[in-house]
Design a protein around this motif. Sequence first.
Motif, PDB file in Angstrom:
ATOM      1  N   ASP A  22     -52.484  20.115  -7.206  1.00 25.39           N
ATOM      2  CA  ASP A  22     -52.941  19.311  -6.075  1.00 25.39           C
ATOM      3  C   ASP A  22     -51.918  18.226  -5.750  1.00 25.39           C
ATOM      4  N   MET A  23     -51.343  17.647  -6.782  1.00 26.05           N
ATOM      5  CA  MET A  23     -50.359  16.587  -6.598  1.00 26.05           C
ATOM      6  C   MET A  23     -49.132  17.096  -5.852  1.00 26.05           C
ATOM      7  N   VAL A  24     -48.542  18.198  -6.329  1.00 24.36           N
ATOM      8  CA  VAL A  24     -47.332  18.708  -5.677  1.00 24.36           C
ATOM      9  C   VAL A  24     -47.650  19.331  -4.323  1.00 24.36           C
ATOM     10  N   VAL A  37     -37.621  19.419   0.792  1.00 25.76           N
ATOM     11  CA  VAL A  37     -38.648  18.557   0.191  1.00 25.76           C
ATOM     12  C   VAL A  37     -38.827  18.823  -1.292  1.00 25.76           C
ATOM     13  N   GLU A  38     -38.688  20.092  -1.710  1.00 28.87           N
ATOM     14  CA  GLU A  38     -38.857  20.410  -3.127  1.00 28.87           C
ATOM     15  C   GLU A  38     -37.726  19.809  -3.970  1.00 28.87           C
ATOM     16  N   GLN A  39     -36.576  19.653  -3.347  1.00 27.24           N
ATOM     17  CA  GLN A  39     -35.470  19.018  -4.066  1.00 27.24           C
ATOM     18  C   GLN A  39     -35.610  17.501  -4.042  1.00 27.24           C
ATOM     19  N   VAL A  40     -35.863  16.942  -2.861  1.00 24.12           N
ATOM     20  CA  VAL A  40     -35.912  15.489  -2.725  1.00 24.12           C
ATOM     21  C   VAL A  40     -37.091  14.904  -3.499  1.00 24.12           C
ATOM     22  N   LEU A  41     -38.279  15.442  -3.268  1.00 21.12           N
ATOM     23  CA  LEU A  41     -39.466  14.881  -3.920  1.00 21.12           C
ATOM     24  C   LEU A  41     -39.773  15.558  -5.250  1.00 21.12           C
ATOM     25  N   GLY A  42     -39.742  16.907  -5.271  1.00 19.69           N
ATOM     26  CA  GLY A  42     -40.098  17.618  -6.500  1.00 19.69           C
ATOM     27  C   GLY A  42     -39.146  17.320  -7.641  1.00 19.69           C
ATOM     28  N   GLU A  43     -37.855  17.577  -7.420  1.00 20.51           N
ATOM     29  CA  GLU A  43     -36.873  17.322  -8.478  1.00 20.51           C
ATOM     30  C   GLU A  43     -36.700  15.819  -8.699  1.00 20.51           C
ATOM     31  N   GLY A  44     -36.896  15.052  -7.629  1.00 14.72           N
ATOM     32  CA  GLY A  44     -36.847  13.598  -7.800  1.00 14.72           C
ATOM     33  C   GLY A  44     -37.936  13.107  -8.725  1.00 14.72           C
ATOM     34  N   LEU A  45     -39.127  13.687  -8.619  1.00 17.25           N
ATOM     35  CA  LEU A  45     -40.228  13.307  -9.500  1.00 17.25           C
ATOM     36  C   LEU A  45     -39.925  13.682 -10.945  1.00 17.25           C
ATOM     37  N   THR A  59     -46.720  14.542 -20.218  1.00 13.94           N
ATOM     38  CA  THR A  59     -47.753  15.507 -19.838  1.00 13.94           C
ATOM     39  C   THR A  59     -47.488  16.063 -18.444  1.00 13.94           C
ATOM     40  N   LEU A  60     -47.046  15.207 -17.528  1.00 14.54           N
ATOM     41  CA  LEU A  60     -46.709  15.651 -16.193  1.00 14.54           C
ATOM     42  C   LEU A  60     -45.543  16.642 -16.224  1.00 14.54           C
ATOM     43  N   LEU A  61     -44.527  16.360 -17.028  1.00 16.71           N
ATOM     44  CA  LEU A  61     -43.370  17.250 -17.121  1.00 16.71           C
ATOM     45  C   LEU A  61     -43.761  18.608 -17.698  1.00 16.71           C
ATOM     46  N   ILE A  62     -44.666  18.612 -18.680  1.00 17.35           N
ATOM     47  CA  ILE A  62     -45.129  19.883 -19.268  1.00 17.35           C
ATOM     48  C   ILE A  62     -45.799  20.736 -18.196  1.00 17.35           C
ATOM     49  N   CYS A  63     -46.600  20.105 -17.349  1.00 20.02           N
ATOM     50  CA  CYS A  63     -47.272  20.845 -16.276  1.00 20.02           C
ATOM     51  C   CYS A  63     -46.286  21.302 -15.207  1.00 20.02           C
ATOM     52  N   LEU A  64     -45.315  20.439 -14.879  1.00 18.93           N
ATOM     53  CA  LEU A  64     -44.328  20.811 -13.874  1.00 18.93           C
ATOM     54  C   LEU A  64     -43.402  21.917 -14.360  1.00 18.93           C
ATOM     55  N   ALA A  65     -43.182  21.985 -15.680  1.00 21.14           N
ATOM     56  CA  ALA A  65     -42.359  23.071 -16.221  1.00 21.14           C
ATOM     57  C   ALA A  65     -42.998  24.422 -15.932  1.00 21.14           C
ATOM     58  N   TYR A  66     -44.330  24.440 -15.819  1.00 20.04           N
ATOM     59  CA  TYR A  66     -45.055  25.676 -15.534  1.00 20.04           C
ATOM     60  C   TYR A  66     -45.315  25.859 -14.042  1.00 20.04           C
ATOM     61  N   LEU A  67     -45.631  24.768 -13.345  1.00 19.57           N
ATOM     62  CA  LEU A  67     -46.080  24.862 -11.957  1.00 19.57           C
ATOM     63  C   LEU A  67     -44.981  24.645 -10.924  1.00 19.57           C
ATOM     64  N   ALA A 215     -53.075  22.610  -1.895  1.00 15.83           N
ATOM     65  CA  ALA A 215     -53.465  22.098  -3.208  1.00 15.83           C
ATOM     66  C   ALA A 215     -53.397  23.174  -4.281  1.00 15.83           C
ATOM     67  N   TYR A 216     -53.585  24.431  -3.903  1.00 17.14           N
ATOM     68  CA  TYR A 216     -53.589  25.523  -4.881  1.00 17.14           C
ATOM     69  C   TYR A 216     -52.316  26.353  -4.839  1.00 17.14           C
ATOM     70  N   HIS A 217     -51.389  26.007  -3.966  1.00 16.95           N
ATOM     71  CA  HIS A 217     -50.189  26.818  -3.781  1.00 16.95           C
ATOM     72  C   HIS A 217     -49.383  26.933  -5.068  1.00 16.95           C
ATOM     73  N   ALA A 218     -49.097  25.824  -5.719  1.00 16.83           N
ATOM     74  CA  ALA A 218     -48.285  25.856  -6.939  1.00 16.83           C
ATOM     75  C   ALA A 218     -49.014  26.594  -8.057  1.00 16.83           C
ATOM     76  N   PHE A 219     -50.325  26.373  -8.176  1.00 17.35           N
ATOM     77  CA  PHE A 219     -51.117  27.058  -9.207  1.00 17.35           C
ATOM     78  C   PHE A 219     -51.077  28.562  -8.989  1.00 17.35           C
ATOM     79  N   ALA A 220     -51.270  28.994  -7.742  1.00 20.60           N
ATOM     80  CA  ALA A 220     -51.265  30.428  -7.438  1.00 20.60           C
ATOM     81  C   ALA A 220     -49.902  31.039  -7.725  1.00 20.60           C
TER      82      ALA A 220
END
Length: 498
Positions: A22-24, A37-45, A59-67, A215-220
């Motif tokens: 949901d966050m990403v 946007v995925e580079q500027v905001l995603g990789e920036g985060l 914990t956020l990084l562990i989730c982002l490593a998967y999502l 909100a479900y795009h990354a999860f899917a």
Amino acid sequence: MQAARELLAVRSPLDAELMVSDMVGAWWRRPVRGGDVEQVLGEGLVDYAAKAGTPASLTLLICLAYLGTSRQGAKAEGAALAMMESGVARPGWADRVGAVKHTGCYVSRDAYGDQDTVICTFAYRWNEDQTPRHGQDRHALVMVVDHNMSGMARDAWVSSQVDKLLEQARAETVGNPMLLFEEIEPQQARALLESAMKATKEPKTPPPVSDSYSAYHAFARARLKALPPGRKRPAPLHIEAPYSRERRAMLAAEFLASDAAEHLSDPSAASRCADHIIDYGCEQDFSRPLRVSPTKCETFLLDWLPRKVMLSVAEQEAMPHVLAAWVRFAAHRTGLPETGLKATLDAVWEAIGKFPAAYRDPTSFGLDRPLLERLLPDGDLSALARRAFAFPFLQGTHNGVDLDRLNPADEADRRVLLEIDHGGSLDEEHLAWHEEIATRMWEGDPPQLWEAAQRLLDLGHDRHDVLHVLMEIAERIGDHPDELAAALDDIADIPDEL
């Protein structure tokens, strides 16, 4: 990072994954200055979280490593491992993020073939042999694929009530000939959904998706990787082989000889209309010209035709009636239930009243038909604006040359028209580049070329200046299609030095 603190309070990896998805999703497909946007905001985060060095950021990084995207995932995994080695604490469930196994895939399909609702069920690997323990964190990813919108994914959500969801889907088919529910192979589900998500991502304009899709795009995207890969299938689960020109002609002949078409009074116009209907089904509906539905017929009659096809007056009058006859012919061939046939015919007759307003005869634009036929020998109405931009002088005389006799589709005539356009003062190399841009404009290759030209024209720039900017980019990039498309996408204005 403040929102990531809430991850420390959740009790399961599923809750954490949904929260981060949901966050990403908040920046999915959002335009940003300075790049993707995925580079500027995603990789920036990811970089920001790595510097924070807190349990929440880990914990956020562990989730982002998967999502995350592949680049985000690689960076997040490296940063998370470094933080864990330094002793930063993490929740007990963190090791199970993404550790899932698929437990079944299903599809609910309407008889029209308009959309597939695909259900993929998963469970976390809890047992010592890494198999799912029944009832533990079972969940279902549900995605809706719209085949009237180029097979794009239109909606997505997650349910933890797996048994109830499947029971309800089965119950909806009881006594309803317009619905089908069946189990499918996970390879089929993955291929269909990956293709659908790609189709959703491709349009330049924001796609018509549900409010929850982002909100479900990354999860899917991540969950589909838990399904086994299989043979790539770019479309619905049941499609026909591509139609050759000969096969299309044979299908049109069968239709015109059928009882459904016997009342059509203008065989010549009916034949051309049938060709358009078949071409639409083959090229826009995954080689399914015989598939008919209320939505497909309305889209064809009120959206695609007015944008894409130049119809004669006779064809404009005949088209709605030919389409209704085609519905009867196709429904008989495919076994569409009587309920579906009636609903589709009702939709066609309702659309007939709107068709004259939706289809504006191109001659109403102030262009005579012979001129239109020179600009649109292929009947592609969507090409009119860019071809008129490329060849603005097609009528009258110039130095004794009758412009009405020159054909912009012919290479030799095209060069003469370009010489006249520029007063005959161009050197050979410069003229060759003008010819290159004009040819690309004529063919619409790449589409970004005309899109860039329109942006610059909207800013008030002169046509001549716009052409020279496009030429400079094409000459600099050379024969690299992807790089050319990207460079054209980046044009926001004409640089001062040009």
